[in-house]
Design a protein around this motif. Structure first.
Motif, mmCIF file in Angstrom:
data_model
loop_
_atom_site.group_PDB
_atom_site.id
_atom_site.type_symbol
_atom_site.label_atom_id
_atom_site.label_comp_id
_atom_site.label_asym_id
_atom_site.label_seq_id
_atom_site.Cartn_x
_atom_site.Cartn_y
_atom_site.Cartn_z
ATOM 1 N N CYS A 56 8.892 36.192 35.716
ATOM 2 C CA CYS A 56 8.227 35.361 36.721
ATOM 3 C C CYS A 56 8.697 35.803 38.106
ATOM 4 O O CYS A 56 9.874 35.694 38.418
ATOM 5 N N PRO A 57 7.794 36.326 38.941
ATOM 6 C CA PRO A 57 8.225 36.811 40.259
ATOM 7 C C PRO A 57 8.752 35.706 41.169
ATOM 8 O O PRO A 57 9.402 35.999 42.165
ATOM 9 N N GLU A 58 8.462 34.451 40.864
ATOM 10 C CA GLU A 58 8.887 33.350 41.727
ATOM 11 C C GLU A 58 10.142 32.657 41.216
ATOM 12 O O GLU A 58 10.607 31.688 41.827
ATOM 13 N N GLY A 59 10.662 33.067 40.072
ATOM 14 C CA GLY A 59 11.823 32.379 39.499
ATOM 15 C C GLY A 59 11.517 30.925 39.202
ATOM 16 O O GLY A 59 12.363 30.050 39.358
ATOM 17 N N ALA A 60 10.289 30.647 38.767
ATOM 18 C CA ALA A 60 9.858 29.257 38.573
ATOM 19 C C ALA A 60 10.258 28.692 37.208
ATOM 20 O O ALA A 60 10.185 27.488 37.005
#
Lengths: 65, 398
Positions: A56-60
């Motif tokens: 996940c590129p957003e670290g969500a």
């Protein structure tokens, strides 16, 4: 193992559902959430969920336990 | 089913040195640990903030003053060495490291991963004092300069980085001028067709655009800055940011014995190649520094987040098993957020590709677009349309 998704962080990259389609679903807006009843990750889905988390590129996505 | 290890795979008693603790290196470490490698891993990086994710630096870090955090792809189960790799002997897998005090030492490892990324390209006419943005330190310096009262910023370069910086600074209500020799912004990412539309986004956000211009000179004197164009027009500002691209960080590899040509050449498994294009045993390359052999025999660098992540995972598997593993390749994916637009690109847009709108979402200034090259579909572009993008990703749209 438990999984949670921070909706405020999700930007709709749709990568989690590609890596772990059993666990993550999209809402009408195209943002991801954890499918109801899948917050406790079954052993056979754990590797996929781990992969969704690190991709996940957003670290969500957060994994605990 | 797990593949079998072959000869040359990693043994628990062995040491892996990873040069570069950013996404490609970090993903490699995490994958090695997932695979069950219990040996020693040394991660070498001179960046005091590493590991961190770079995409937010030009976006929310500048626009909303967010913090730098430890990324999810990082595994703390390794030794971090804060030093710069200054030389490498690929045959002996020997590294020379220099720490911040200038002291040097040599280490060697059973396997080495080169993941040093890229560094900003600078124009020869740039004087000292011009900002660039690649590292967390660069982003902090820029933020401090803004906090110190800069009102007007000139950004050189209308590519992805330059436009994201411009957007973030407009959100902070700074006056922004943008300068590029190209006549359209974002051409490498979006092609000419969509690049023409992007001009409207920037105008809508009151960016002072100077496209298709030649820069005559750049002056930067104690906060009095000016970019003078070939036309004689001088754009005065409080600070100048250069965002004219990046080049692979290979200076330390000049005498390594590795083949270097716009990055370190490697085969499809991530194994480094020698000058004679033979595989160098147990030396691997991943991320922005890797120039990877394509099926047609050419070499290409992939400067995307997802590409770096995949390459880090791939070299971990190649190294651990001692041979390349077959993995389902993911289609290229890139995104940017700027001027109130979230742009998602699946596939690779060619500069002169034909853009057609599949579905317009006018109330959100967005839509879903298809890009074709010589009649063949090459990419999807979604703008402020994550639900349409999700359908594309799930294969629901033809």
């Amino acid at each position: 193992m438990k999984v949670a998704l921070d909706a405020k962080r999700c930007q709709g990259h749709a990568r989690c559902a590609a890596f772990a389609p059993e666990t993550f679903v999209f809402d009408d807006e195209g943002f991801s959430r954890v499918r109801e009843g899948f917050e406790n990750v079954k052993p056979e889905l754990q590797e996929k969920v781990r992969r969704a988390c690190t991709n996940c590129p957003e670290g969500a996505i957060t994994i605990s336990g | 089913m797990s593949p079998e290890k072959v000869q040359g795979g990693l043994e628990p008693s062995e040491t892996v040195a990873i040069v570069g603790a950013s996404l490609a290196g970090g993903a490699c470490i995490t994958r090695l640990r997932e695979l069950g490698f219990t040996g020693r891993i040394q991660a070498i990086d001179c960046d005091p903030f590493a590991p961190y994710d770079r995409p937010p630096l030009s976006k929310r870090f500048l626009a909303q003053n967010t913090e730098i955090e430890t990324p999810r792809w990082w595994s703390p189960d390794c030794e971090v060495i804060r030093a710069r790799a200054v030389a490498f002997d690929a045959q002996r897998r020997a590294l020379r490291l220099r720490d911040t005090s200038g002291a040097e030492r040599n280490i060697s490892a059973d396997a080495v991963v080169i993941a040093t990324g890229a560094q900003p390209r600078r124009l020869p006419i740039e004087p000292d004092g011009v900002f660039a943005l690649r590292t967390a330190g660069d982003a902090l310096a820029l933020r401090h300069a803004v906090d110190a009262g800069a009102k007007h910023v000139a950004v050189i370069g209308a590519g992805v980085l330059g436009t994201e910086i411009a957007s973030s600074l407009r959100q902070q209500d700074l006056q922004v001028s943008m300068v590029d020799a190209a006549s359209l912004p974002l051409v490498r990412l979006l092609g000419r067709g969509m690049g023409a539309r992007a001009i409207d986004w920037m105008k809508e956000w009151n960016v002072d655009l100077h496209l298709g211009v030649r820069i005559e000179s750049i002056r930067c004197d104690h906060g009095v800055c000016a970019v003078t164009l070939g036309s004689g027009v001088a754009i005065e500002s409080d600070l100048i940011i250069s965002a004219v691209g990046a080049r692979p960080a290979v200076d330390w590899l000049i005498n390594s014995g590795l083949a270097i040509r716009d990055g370190v050449l490697c085969d499809a498994s991530g194994s480094a190649l020698s000058m004679g294009h033979n595989v160098v045993p147990r030396v691997y390359v991943a991320g922005d520094v890797a120039s990877v052999e394509c099926p047609n025999g050419s070499f290409a660098r992939d400067e995307s987040w997802t590409g770096a992540k995949q390459q880090g995972v791939k070299v971990a598997e190649t190294m651990y098993y001692g041979a390349q593993q077959t993995v389902q390749p993911e289609p290229p994916y890139f995104w940017t957020e700027q001027f109130g637009r979230r742009v998602q690109i699946l596939g690779r847009v060619s500069e002169n590709g034909a853009v057609s709108c599949v579905k317009s979402v006018p109330d959100r200034n967005g839509g879903l677009f298809k890009v074709a090259e010589s009649g063949a579909h090459v990419a999807w572009i979604a703008i402020n349309a994550p639900s349409l993008f999700a359908q594309v990703k799930a294969g629901l749209l033809p």
